[in-house]
Design an enzyme around this catalytic site. Structure first.
Site, PDB file in Angstrom:
ATOM      1  N   ARG A 220      94.164 -67.036   9.750  1.00 47.41           N
ATOM      2  CA  ARG A 220      94.156 -65.570   9.865  1.00 47.41           C
ATOM      3  C   ARG A 220      95.506 -64.978  10.270  1.00 47.41           C
ATOM      4  O   ARG A 220      96.010 -64.053   9.660  1.00 47.41           O
ATOM      5  CB  ARG A 220      93.104 -65.138  10.889  1.00 47.41           C
ATOM      6  CG  ARG A 220      91.669 -65.419  10.431  1.00 47.41           C
ATOM      7  CD  ARG A 220      90.670 -65.128  11.520  1.00 47.41           C
ATOM      8  NE  ARG A 220      90.889 -65.936  12.717  1.00 47.41           N
ATOM      9  CZ  ARG A 220      90.521 -67.209  12.832  1.00 47.41           C
ATOM     10  NH1 ARG A 220      89.909 -67.816  11.841  1.00 47.41           N
ATOM     11  NH2 ARG A 220      90.759 -67.890  13.931  1.00 47.41           N
TER      12      ARG A 220
ATOM     13  N   THR B 290      95.819 -79.019   9.082  1.00 53.49           N
ATOM     14  CA  THR B 290      94.727 -78.467   8.290  1.00 53.49           C
ATOM     15  C   THR B 290      94.213 -79.549   7.334  1.00 53.49           C
ATOM     16  O   THR B 290      94.727 -80.660   7.313  1.00 53.49           O
ATOM     17  CB  THR B 290      95.208 -77.284   7.435  1.00 53.49           C
ATOM     18  OG1 THR B 290      96.020 -77.793   6.366  1.00 53.49           O
ATOM     19  CG2 THR B 290      96.041 -76.298   8.238  1.00 53.49           C
TER      20      THR B 290
ATOM     21  N   ALA C   6      93.305 -92.338  12.405  1.00 58.06           N
ATOM     22  CA  ALA C   6      93.674 -91.345  13.432  1.00 58.06           C
ATOM     23  C   ALA C   6      94.917 -91.790  14.198  1.00 58.06           C
ATOM     24  O   ALA C   6      95.965 -91.984  13.599  1.00 58.06           O
ATOM     25  CB  ALA C   6      92.505 -91.076  14.363  1.00 58.06           C
TER      26      ALA C   6
ATOM     27  N   GLY D 209      81.309 -83.915  15.367  1.00 58.88           N
ATOM     28  CA  GLY D 209      82.683 -83.851  14.846  1.00 58.88           C
ATOM     29  C   GLY D 209      83.198 -85.159  14.289  1.00 58.88           C
ATOM     30  O   GLY D 209      84.400 -85.351  14.119  1.00 58.88           O
TER      31      GLY D 209
ATOM     32  N   GLU E 190      83.884 -84.984   8.300  1.00 56.96           N
ATOM     33  CA  GLU E 190      84.545 -83.773   7.815  1.00 56.96           C
ATOM     34  C   GLU E 190      83.484 -82.673   7.846  1.00 56.96           C
ATOM     35  O   GLU E 190      82.280 -82.978   7.831  1.00 56.96           O
ATOM     36  CB  GLU E 190      84.998 -83.972   6.360  1.00 56.96           C
ATOM     37  CG  GLU E 190      85.963 -85.120   6.112  1.00 56.96           C
ATOM     38  CD  GLU E 190      87.404 -84.774   6.418  1.00 56.96           C
ATOM     39  OE1 GLU E 190      87.802 -83.611   6.239  1.00 56.96           O
ATOM     40  OE2 GLU E 190      88.145 -85.680   6.862  1.00 56.96           O
TER      41      GLU E 190
ATOM     42  N   ASP F 222      86.765 -90.132   1.228  1.00 56.58           N
ATOM     43  CA  ASP F 222      87.730 -90.163   2.331  1.00 56.58           C
ATOM     44  C   ASP F 222      88.312 -91.577   2.505  1.00 56.58           C
ATOM     45  O   ASP F 222      89.511 -91.749   2.705  1.00 56.58           O
ATOM     46  CB  ASP F 222      87.005 -89.696   3.604  1.00 56.58           C
ATOM     47  CG  ASP F 222      87.984 -89.411   4.709  1.00 56.58           C
ATOM     48  OD1 ASP F 222      88.892 -88.583   4.474  1.00 56.58           O
ATOM     49  OD2 ASP F 222      87.881 -90.035   5.777  1.00 56.58           O
TER      50      ASP F 222
ATOM     51  N   LYS G 155      92.168 -93.213   1.964  1.00 61.89           N
ATOM     52  CA  LYS G 155      92.886 -94.007   2.976  1.00 61.89           C
ATOM     53  C   LYS G 155      93.385 -95.333   2.410  1.00 61.89           C
ATOM     54  O   LYS G 155      94.525 -95.724   2.644  1.00 61.89           O
ATOM     55  CB  LYS G 155      91.967 -94.261   4.168  1.00 61.89           C
ATOM     56  CG  LYS G 155      91.710 -93.004   4.989  1.00 61.89           C
ATOM     57  CD  LYS G 155      90.697 -93.256   6.079  1.00 61.89           C
ATOM     58  CE  LYS G 155      90.450 -91.976   6.874  1.00 61.89           C
ATOM     59  NZ  LYS G 155      89.284 -92.084   7.735  1.00 61.89           N
TER      60      LYS G 155
END
Ligand code: ADP
Ligand code: ASP
Ligand code: MG
Length: 814
Positions: free
Chosen positions: A507, A554, A610, A663, A666, A677, A681
């Site tokens: 935003r 993002t 991660a 969480g 995705e 996903d 990877k």
């Protein structure tokens, strides 16, 4: 006897002039010659006024009014009412004369250098008069001396130069018989033999003070200004700059010639001959020792003492195939410039004699171009020499220090620092004194170059990293908080000063050139402007900070499409967004090549596992010559979570829902459950191992029924999970019957990759993988049988944020 010079800011208004009075009255010297500038900004106002008048633009009158107001206000604040009227009437009468002169220029529509000198001299005339009257009121025992009667000039080659013989005699005669303890006189102004007003050049009050100090053999020359000395770089552009406590005449001269405006370049010459020291002090911090300039060389100390820059430079190059054969080209070239009164700031000549290149003030460029082209008309006509080439919008930056000549590698360090920061160098010169190495660069790069060089040469290896963070949700928010917590540690222990200059969500976006206060980044962001990815990049690029890093938190393809712009402008990219690295191979390769070409790291450790150091380890294996033979891995924290929690007492639907809510998946859980996903990877690991592979080359053995794969929204997707519960239970039961556990495994071997659900038997490395952990087995030439294993938490915002953080630190140590 001591000479104290106060610059424009020091006498800008009544309040500052009161500080000047304190400094003068605290002086311990028996006699103090106080040289003052015009009230800050008045010289510029006078010059503007004169220019407008000569253009017959009557708006000049508004400027005259401003000049008048400032002086009158100063008088009214400083001088008690009882004594005001005589001072006011004197000043008003001077201002009337000034107006008459300007009117003359206005009517004729022209201004001669003589008239311009006369007009501009009013700045110092008025300031010195007002200050001496004020000192008188304060009981200082003062006399006002007329500088035009003491400093005499001649004209040589069209330039005003000081007639030292006359000046020295006049000064020593005058000051030897002046009884007062304080003499106030105007800086900058002088007079010609015939009595006409002349001036000593912009910033020339320093010079006046030095001339007088030398003429009277003063014990010390104090230059009082608005900074605490001569700094390692211009403090207005380099926040980390520090005052240099002691510096030699030669170094100070070199620094001032190359742009350290704090001292007008000719100032040192007169005092140097007499061995009089100069102390540069701050009117607003008088206790500060500032900088002392003496004849003593800097014997030990640092090699590089300061970094300066000169703005508004143009390069003039003379080139041609016939230049080698024609003798005396350089001589003629320089003679032409000399005749045209153009001073050369920097010279470089290629050894082939094919070209000569000089740096001159951009103001002189049209004149110089014309003069040189005229002078070499014949050679140019016959094609032996090409017309001069002019490049504008340049600046010179210079490293200065007495001891630079005895140290190797300084220029190497200078140029590699500039290179790393993508500062293009147009020309290089090293002064014969070897007290100076200069480079000509684009003027837009000056601030970045100064700061990068300053960091390299003065900041004890503290490196500043400037971050621009896009995406401040789950991962991004945690990342900002981690930086905030670790800031102090990083600075003290890793010598990294991490600042976040820009942030954006979908935003809004916000920038703060001094670094966004991380305690309340949320409110800064919500008060920001409308988010715009292209504008975000433009701002980052325009700010042109050294060590700039774009951080993408993002999952957006549009954001990953902007990486090439960043890398192509030497801005590093750190991302947890997998889209770029798993897009088509040519795009991946292009980004890696841009990173190499523009010296801007492109790091994406968090794309796999991660925060686990999987990609970094792989890179080290490959760089040290190892070769990957096989990779086997459980790379989906989400799927591991799902299959670790799924059994005959739960439903598949509920476990996936829980994973989504906590969480671990995705936002669209199908991306995880379909295997996409994990495909991304393993693709990235295969590519990082040196294989050219596309996503379509990966074999995907889905465990989801086709109807689940075909859904287009989460609601439908979850409905199909409930509908197919029995098939999921069957998978589970089959595995339990085999004493195995279900794991979603990615594999790469012999150039082929595959992903799919497997039954993992007891005893296998994957069997006991807990929660959302990831595991990777690297089988390589060096680890052929017992693989290298990396295992640990492979999903979650906290570990992902710390993985991004680790990439930032890698860049810091780059
Ligand atoms: P004054 O009006 O007192 O003569 P100047 O504006 O001429 O002051 O000179 C002081 C200014 O010089 C400082 O405010 C600073 O912006 C600039 N400057 C440029 N380079 C340096 C440097 N290396 N050290 C200190 N000041 C510098
Ligand atoms: N007032 C003059 C100028 O602004 C001289 C000086 O301040 O040194 O250039
Ligand atoms: Mg000055």
């Amino acid at each position: 006897m001591k000479v104290l010079k106060f610059g424009g800011t020091s006498v800008a208004n009544a309040q500052n002039i009161a500080l000047v009075k304190n400094i003068v009255s605290n002086s311990e010297s028996d006699k103090n010659i106080v040289v003052v500038s015009a009230l800050g900004g008045v010289t510029d106002l006078l010059l503007n006024t004169a220019t407008l008048a000569a253009l017959q633009d009557d708006s000049y009158k508004a400027f005259v009014k401003e000049i008048e107001d400032r002086h009158i206000e100063t008088i009214k604040t400083l001088i008690p009412i009882a004594s005001q009227s005589s001072v006011l009437s004197m000043v008003k009468s001077e201002l009337n004369t000034l107006e008459t002169l300007l009117e003359g220029a206005f009517l004729i529509g022209e201004i001669t250098p003589k008239l311009s000198d006369k007009i501009v001299s009013y700045g110092e005339l008025l300031s010195s008069y007002i200050i001496s009257e004020y000192f008188k009121e304060e009981g200082l025992g003062v006399v006002h001396a007329d500088s035009r009667k003491l400093i005499k000039t001649n004209t040589v080659n069209g330039k005003t130069v000081v007639n030292f013989e006359a000046t020295n005699t006049l000064c020593s005669d005058f000051f030897s018989v002046t009884p007062q303890k304080v003499v106030v006189m105007a800086g900058f102004i002088a007079s010609a033999e015939n009595g006409d007003s002349t001036t000593l050049g912009r910033g020339g009050s320093d010079y006046t003070a030095a001339i007088v100090a030398a003429a009277v053999n003063a014990e010390l020359l104090e230059i009082w200004t608005d900074v605490s000395g001569m700094y390692t770089a211009n403090p207005k552009l380099v926040k980390q700059a520090k005052a240099i406590p002691h510096i030699s005449y030669q170094e100070a001269m070199e620094l001032s010639h190359f742009g350290a405006k704090v001292l007008y370049p000719p100032t040192i010459q007169p005092v140097l001959a007499k061995g009089i020291s100069i102390q540069i002090k701050n009117t607003f911090d008088p206790e500060n020792e500032g900088t002392i300039i003496t004849k003593n060389k800097n014997e030990k100390g640092k090699t590089v003492r300061g970094i300066t820059h000169v703005e508004n430079i143009a390069l003039l190059s003379l080139e041609g195939p016939g230049m080698v054969g024609i003798p005396g080209i350089s001589k003629r070239f320089f003679e032409v410039l000399f005749q045209a009164n153009i001073s050369v700031v920097l010279i470089t000549q290629a050894s082939s004699e094919h070209s000569i290149c000089v740096g001159i003030s951009a103001d002189d460029v049209a004149l110089a171009e014309q003069a040189v082209n005229d002078a070499f008309e014949f050679e140019m006509g016959s094609g032996k020499i090409n017309p001069v080439v002019v490049e504008k919008n340049l600046a010179i930056i210079a490293l200065v220090g007495d001891n630079m000549k005895s140290h190797q590698g300084l220029s190497g360090k200078m140029f590699s620092t500039l290179g790393k920061n993508n500062v293009n160098i147009r020309a290089i010169a090293q002064g014969a004194s070897e007290r100076n190495i200069s480079a000509v660069i684009n003027k837009d790069d000056v601030k970045k170059a100064l700061n990068a060089l300053h960091e390299e040469f003065f900041e004890e290896n503290i490196k500043q990293l400037n971050l621009f963070v896009m995406g401040v949700g789950n991962v991004g928010g945690k990342f900002l908080n981690q930086i905030n917590q670790q800031k102090k540690y990083l600075k003290e222990n890793l010598k990294l000063n991490v600042r976040v200059i820009g942030i954006s969500n979908s935003r809004t976006m916000a920038f703060d050139e001094d670094g966004i206060p991380l305690k309340n980044w949320e409110s800064v962001l919500s008060g920001g402007e409308k988010a715009d990815k292209a504008k975000f990049f433009e701002t980052v690029n325009k700010l042109n900070y050294r060590n700039s890093i774009f951080v993408d938190n993002t999952a957006s393809a549009e954001v990953s499409d902007t990486y090439s712009s960043y890398l192509g402008n030497s801005i590093s990219v750190v991302t947890c967004n997998k889209i770029a690295c798993s897009s088509n191979y040519s795009n991946y390769l292009n980004l890696k090549q841009l990173a190499r070409t523009y010296n801007a790291p492109f790091l994406f450790e968090t794309n796999v596992g991660a925060g686990l150091p999987i990609i970094d380890t792989l890179k080290h294996l490959i760089a040290s010559g190892d070769k990957v033979q096989k990779i086997q891995a459980v790379l989906s924290g989400s799927l591991n979570f799902v299959f670790n929690n799924f059994n005959d007492k739960t439903t598949f639907h509920d476990v996936v829902k829980q994973a989504q809510e906590e969480g671990y998946t995705e936002p669209d859980p199908k991306i995880d459950l379909s295997g996409i996903d994990v495909m991304r990877k393993i693709l990235i690991l295969a590519r990082e191992s040196g294989n050219q592979l596309e996503i379509d080359d990966i074999q995907n053995n889905p465990f989801l029924p086709q109807e689940s794969l075909d859904t287009t929204n989460n609601e439908d997707f979850f409905a199909t999970l409930t509908k197919n519960e029995s098939s999921f239970q069957e998978l589970y039961k089959k595995a339990v019957d085999q004493d195995s556990k279900l794991k979603y495994v990615a594999q790469f071997e012999d150039g082929k990759a595959s992903v799919g659900l497997q039954e993992i038997p007891k005893g296998h490395d994957f069997y006991n993988l807990e929660g959302s952990d990831n595991i990777v087995l690297f089988y390589t030439e060096r680890y052929p049988n017992q693989p290298m294993i990396i295992k640990g938490a492979g999903a979650g915002a906290d570990v992902t944020a710390s993985g991004i953080f680790a990439d930032i630190i890698r860049i810091g140590n780059f």
